[in-house]
Design an enzyme around this catalytic site. Sequence first.
Site, PDB file in Angstrom:
ATOM      1  N   ASP A 255       0.825  -1.204   0.000  1.00 13.54           N
ATOM      2  CA  ASP A 255       0.000   0.000   0.000  1.00 13.54           C
ATOM      3  C   ASP A 255       0.865   1.264   0.000  1.00 13.54           C
ATOM      4  OD1 ASP A 255      -2.372   1.309  -0.202  1.00 13.54           O
ATOM      5  OD2 ASP A 255      -3.110   0.817   1.802  1.00 13.54           O
ATOM      6  N   HIS A 256       0.217   2.388   0.052  1.00 13.33           N
ATOM      7  CA  HIS A 256       0.820   3.692  -0.200  1.00 13.33           C
ATOM      8  C   HIS A 256       1.984   4.031   0.725  1.00 13.33           C
ATOM      9  CE1 HIS A 256      -0.954   5.598   3.415  1.00 13.33           C
ATOM     10  NE2 HIS A 256      -1.962   4.758   3.199  1.00 13.33           N
TER      11      HIS A 256
END
Length: 218
Positions: free
Chosen positions: A137-138
């Site tokens: 994820d980010h």
Amino acid sequence: MNNIVIFGAGGHAKAVVDAVEREGRYRIFGLLDSHKASGSDIYGYRVLGNEQYIAEHREEIKGCIIAIGDNWTRALIAARIALRYPDLPFVTAVHPGAWIARGAKLGQGTVVMAGAVVNSDTLIGEHCILYPKASIDHDSRIGDYVTLAPGATTGGNVTVGDYSVLSLGVSVIHSVSIGEHTVIGAGATVLSDIGGYAVAYGPPAVIARSRAAGERYL
């Protein structure tokens, strides 16, 4: 399309061949593997010999990928190739079924396979492997020579050190840090930081023992 060679002719190499073919940016010139007989065939590509083949055909070969699943072995080969052929680039391969979000960056030699996700502003190091359905994820930071096995998933702002492995189905929650040379065992759930040079597993993951650099995990 530029010609590239793939180092390795085993099972992992088959998956790399598929990613390179489907991405369509490079033409596979052949495979190099000192443990396979020259002239043997992998998906229609010849095993050409060992790395000496590059010296004999340097004008034709414009890049390479190291298709070796073990992180440490992949690093040793990369260092040897870089020393012997410093002007030969390591290229990336991203399967068109993968998703690379805006702001994400991939280091040289990294392979991203079908269904994998690299989310916004995440940085992936050099010579990493993201197997099918791996997801980062980010704003995460993944070191060099890291492997995410099929189905391994992280939340945002996660850090994974060089040479570490997230095995099949591992889940890592948001903002956790995993040290270098660490292996997280299959199915583990990582809820807090795990240091370097360790083997950890279990829900929640805890360190089971220490681990030396270069110790095999496959």
